[in-house]
Design an enzyme around this catalytic site. Sequence first.
Site, PDB file in Angstrom:
ATOM      1  N   ALA A   1       1.113  -0.797   0.404  1.00 49.72           N
ATOM      2  CA  ALA A   1      -0.165  -0.069  -0.024  1.00 49.72           C
ATOM      3  C   ALA A   1       0.967   1.442  -0.354  1.00 49.72           C
ATOM      4  O   ALA A   1       0.353   2.008  -0.440  1.00 49.72           O
ATOM      5  CB  ALA A   1      -1.088  -0.209   1.286  1.00 49.72           C
TER       6      ALA A   1
ATOM      7  N   GLY B   1       2.161   1.541  -2.946  1.00 46.74           N
ATOM      8  CA  GLY B   1       0.891   1.619  -4.963  1.00 46.74           C
ATOM      9  C   GLY B   1       0.579   3.252  -4.417  1.00 46.74           C
ATOM     10  O   GLY B   1       0.639   3.905  -5.015  1.00 46.74           O
ATOM     11  N   ASP B   2       1.002   4.091  -2.693  1.00 47.96           N
ATOM     12  CA  ASP B   2      -0.166   4.985  -2.369  1.00 47.96           C
ATOM     13  C   ASP B   2       1.220   6.136  -3.475  1.00 47.96           C
ATOM     14  O   ASP B   2       0.512   6.996  -4.791  1.00 47.96           O
ATOM     15  CB  ASP B   2       0.591   5.734  -1.661  1.00 47.96           C
ATOM     16  CG  ASP B   2      -0.179   6.816  -1.200  1.00 47.96           C
ATOM     17  OD1 ASP B   2      -0.755   7.782  -1.255  1.00 47.96           O
ATOM     18  OD2 ASP B   2       0.735   8.050  -0.313  1.00 47.96           O
ATOM     19  N   ALA B   3       2.119   5.340  -3.787  1.00 52.77           N
ATOM     20  CA  ALA B   3       3.141   6.738  -4.459  1.00 52.77           C
ATOM     21  C   ALA B   3       2.684   6.656  -5.844  1.00 52.77           C
ATOM     22  O   ALA B   3       2.666   7.064  -6.669  1.00 52.77           O
ATOM     23  CB  ALA B   3       4.723   6.369  -4.162  1.00 52.77           C
TER      24      ALA B   3
END
Length: 159
Positions: free
Chosen positions: A51, A54-56
Amino acid sequence: MTLKGQEHLGKKDESPSKHSSTCETLANKLEQFSNMVDQSQLQRISPTALAYLGDAVYELYVRTFYLIPQKQAKTYHHLVVTQVRAETQAKLLRTLWEYLTTTELEIVRKGRNAATGRPKRLDPQTYQQATSLETLIGYLYLTDIQRLNELLNKLNLEN
């Protein structure tokens, strides 16, 4: 020893036609990473770490999406913040749901279960869904960039 991508440092801005070759280079680097890391190592990466990645990746995708046509920095910021908010990410996950494979749904489930803590302004379900989307994006970024692009292209980001 040089860092990946360091050969581009110090060069003048590349023309837009080089954008696709830069993306291909990134895809090649990811493929090299996937070849260096075996499947069991990938499976040991925690949903929280996926996560985080994935956020980046998602924020970079959104920033790139809004880059053209050129806008003022304040406008870029407003557009990006709107799309990376947990509420928007939760909504986007629901729009992708019908396209997800069994494996992807399992990654989403693991991401939901890994979501701990949350901003006070959010209900737990929204935060869990946003974290699930980020986990899926992080996982696909490491394992199947083509599938990630396919899913990201299904998102209807607002202009």
